[in-house]
Design a protein around this motif. Structure first.
Motif, PDB file in Angstrom:
ATOM      1  N   VAL A  69       0.829  -1.212  -0.021  1.00 54.81           N
ATOM      2  CA  VAL A  69       0.014  -0.085  -0.056  1.00 54.81           C
ATOM      3  C   VAL A  69       0.834   1.297  -0.023  1.00 54.81           C
ATOM      4  N   THR A  70       1.940   1.156   0.763  1.00 53.31           N
ATOM      5  CA  THR A  70       2.825   2.475   0.910  1.00 53.31           C
ATOM      6  C   THR A  70       3.434   2.511  -0.343  1.00 53.31           C
ATOM      7  N   SER A  71       4.052   1.345  -1.003  1.00 55.06           N
ATOM      8  CA  SER A  71       4.839   1.579  -2.325  1.00 55.06           C
ATOM      9  C   SER A  71       3.842   2.150  -3.400  1.00 55.06           C
ATOM     10  N   GLN A  72       2.539   1.906  -3.286  1.00 54.74           N
ATOM     11  CA  GLN A  72       1.804   2.389  -4.221  1.00 54.74           C
ATOM     12  C   GLN A  72       1.658   4.008  -4.180  1.00 54.74           C
ATOM     13  N   ARG A  73       1.261   4.055  -2.967  1.00 53.51           N
ATOM     14  CA  ARG A  73       1.035   5.517  -2.271  1.00 53.51           C
ATOM     15  C   ARG A  73       2.364   6.483  -2.989  1.00 53.51           C
ATOM     16  N   TYR A  74       3.477   5.881  -2.822  1.00 56.35           N
ATOM     17  CA  TYR A  74       4.589   6.401  -3.104  1.00 56.35           C
ATOM     18  C   TYR A  74       4.559   6.871  -4.670  1.00 56.35           C
ATOM     19  N   VAL A  75       4.269   5.706  -5.393  1.00 53.03           N
ATOM     20  CA  VAL A  75       4.442   5.803  -6.851  1.00 53.03           C
ATOM     21  C   VAL A  75       3.340   7.157  -7.370  1.00 53.03           C
ATOM     22  N   GLU A  76       2.009   6.744  -6.619  1.00 58.33           N
ATOM     23  CA  GLU A  76       0.986   8.096  -6.876  1.00 58.33           C
ATOM     24  C   GLU A  76       1.633   9.510  -6.740  1.00 58.33           C
ATOM     25  N   MET A  77       2.301   9.453  -5.635  1.00 63.73           N
ATOM     26  CA  MET A  77       2.840  10.989  -5.082  1.00 63.73           C
ATOM     27  C   MET A  77       3.800  11.388  -5.933  1.00 63.73           C
ATOM     28  N   GLN A  78       4.726  10.544  -6.483  1.00 61.93           N
ATOM     29  CA  GLN A  78       5.697  10.769  -7.355  1.00 61.93           C
ATOM     30  C   GLN A  78       5.308  10.990  -8.695  1.00 61.93           C
ATOM     31  N   SER A  79       4.178  10.560  -9.298  1.00 61.70           N
ATOM     32  CA  SER A  79       3.575  11.002 -10.155  1.00 61.70           C
ATOM     33  C   SER A  79       2.777  12.250 -10.466  1.00 61.70           C
ATOM     34  N   ALA A  80       2.076  12.096  -9.007  1.00 58.28           N
ATOM     35  CA  ALA A  80       1.522  13.763  -9.082  1.00 58.28           C
ATOM     36  C   ALA A  80       2.699  14.868  -9.002  1.00 58.28           C
ATOM     37  N   ASN A  81       3.802  14.625  -8.180  1.00 53.23           N
ATOM     38  CA  ASN A  81       4.882  15.594  -8.080  1.00 53.23           C
ATOM     39  C   ASN A  81       5.435  15.933  -9.762  1.00 53.23           C
ATOM     40  N   ASN A  82       5.509  14.723 -10.329  1.00 49.06           N
ATOM     41  CA  ASN A  82       5.999  15.187 -11.883  1.00 49.06           C
ATOM     42  C   ASN A  82       4.988  15.885 -12.561  1.00 49.06           C
ATOM     43  N   VAL A  83       3.867  15.659 -12.400  1.00 51.25           N
ATOM     44  CA  VAL A  83       2.980  16.601 -12.912  1.00 51.25           C
ATOM     45  C   VAL A  83       3.110  17.864 -12.441  1.00 51.25           C
ATOM     46  N   LEU A  84       3.094  18.220 -11.250  1.00 52.02           N
ATOM     47  CA  LEU A  84       3.215  19.512 -10.647  1.00 52.02           C
ATOM     48  C   LEU A  84       4.474  20.047 -11.004  1.00 52.02           C
ATOM     49  N   ARG A  85       5.766  19.511 -11.182  1.00 51.63           N
ATOM     50  CA  ARG A  85       6.732  19.959 -11.673  1.00 51.63           C
ATOM     51  C   ARG A  85       6.546  20.406 -12.971  1.00 51.63           C
ATOM     52  N   ALA A  86       5.925  19.677 -13.921  1.00 50.69           N
ATOM     53  CA  ALA A  86       5.698  20.164 -15.238  1.00 50.69           C
ATOM     54  C   ALA A  86       5.083  21.129 -15.363  1.00 50.69           C
ATOM     55  N   GLN A  87       4.018  21.482 -14.467  1.00 53.07           N
ATOM     56  CA  GLN A  87       3.003  22.608 -14.433  1.00 53.07           C
ATOM     57  C   GLN A  87       3.839  23.775 -14.160  1.00 53.07           C
ATOM     58  N   ALA A  88       4.750  23.617 -13.148  1.00 52.43           N
ATOM     59  CA  ALA A  88       5.433  24.834 -12.612  1.00 52.43           C
ATOM     60  C   ALA A  88       6.423  25.137 -13.731  1.00 52.43           C
ATOM     61  N   MET A  89       6.897  24.421 -14.433  1.00 51.91           N
ATOM     62  CA  MET A  89       7.780  24.792 -15.672  1.00 51.91           C
ATOM     63  C   MET A  89       7.074  25.511 -16.696  1.00 51.91           C
ATOM     64  N   GLU A  90       5.905  25.032 -16.798  1.00 48.02           N
ATOM     65  CA  GLU A  90       5.105  25.498 -17.915  1.00 48.02           C
ATOM     66  C   GLU A  90       4.412  27.168 -17.481  1.00 48.02           C
ATOM     67  N   LEU A  91       4.172  27.064 -16.327  1.00 52.05           N
ATOM     68  CA  LEU A  91       3.844  28.408 -15.723  1.00 52.05           C
ATOM     69  C   LEU A  91       4.779  29.395 -15.714  1.00 52.05           C
ATOM     70  N   THR A  92       6.218  28.890 -15.341  1.00 51.82           N
ATOM     71  CA  THR A  92       7.308  29.749 -15.097  1.00 51.82           C
ATOM     72  C   THR A  92       7.663  30.359 -16.701  1.00 51.82           C
ATOM     73  N   GLU A  93       7.327  29.427 -17.712  1.00 51.65           N
ATOM     74  CA  GLU A  93       7.688  29.783 -19.171  1.00 51.65           C
ATOM     75  C   GLU A  93       6.742  30.570 -19.643  1.00 51.65           C
ATOM     76  N   ARG A  94       5.480  30.634 -19.241  1.00 51.52           N
ATOM     77  CA  ARG A  94       4.147  31.826 -19.491  1.00 51.52           C
ATOM     78  C   ARG A  94       4.768  32.808 -18.799  1.00 51.52           C
ATOM     79  N   LEU A  95       5.161  32.871 -17.375  1.00 51.53           N
ATOM     80  CA  LEU A  95       5.553  34.186 -16.896  1.00 51.53           C
ATOM     81  C   LEU A  95       6.642  34.896 -17.606  1.00 51.53           C
TER      82      LEU A  95
END
Length: 144
Positions: A69-95
């Motif tokens: 269960v913890t491993s699955q949650r870790y993978v989910e959090m890692q995936s969510a973090n990757n999405v957030l990093r990509a969004q942050a990069m996109e927003l930084t480029e827009r700024l």
């Protein structure tokens, strides 16, 4: 033959012979009882070990499930973090793009425009560039 009978009857009536036979009988009974107790102890030890193995297997199974269960949650959090990093990069480029437009407007209009610096959130993620907001978490976030 009378002498054989006489000797047999004399050995039966010999107090030493009766005493030895009685001691042998008592020792045999004592040994049997000791062996019975030993078998019972071994049986109890075996039952205890089987019970302990069962409890340990159950505990291992529960721990394995928690790890999964913890491993699955870790993978989910890692995936969510990757999405957030990509969004942050996109927003930084827009700024940056908007700042470029502001620089052009500033040059064309001749007016000074306060153009904010665009931070790079990925270079220094521990430095917050926005007002600190409290992070709200529910109890559900901490359940295993």
């Amino acid at each position: 033959m009378a002498s054989a009978q006489g000797s047999a009857s004399s050995s039966d009536s010999d107090p030493r012979s009766v005493n030895i036979d009685e001691r042998k009988r008592k020792r045999m009974l004592s040994n049997r009882e000791s062996a019975r107790r030993s078998r019972m102890r071994k049986q109890k030890q075996l039952e205890d070990l089987v019970e302990e193995v069962s409890a340990l297997q159950k505990g291992n199974s529960q721990i394995s499930e928690k790890i999964n269960v913890t491993s699955q949650r870790y993978v989910e959090m890692q995936s969510a973090n990757n999405v957030l990093r990509a969004q942050a990069m996109e927003l930084t480029e827009r700024l940056r793009s908007l700042n470029s437009v502001l620089h052009i407007v500033e040059e064309v209009s001749g007016h000074d425009i306060d153009i904010p610096e665009v931070p790079d959130p990925l270079l220094k993620p521990w430095q917050l560039h926005c007002p600190i907001q409290p992070i709200m978490a529910s109890v559900d976030n901490f359940k295993c």
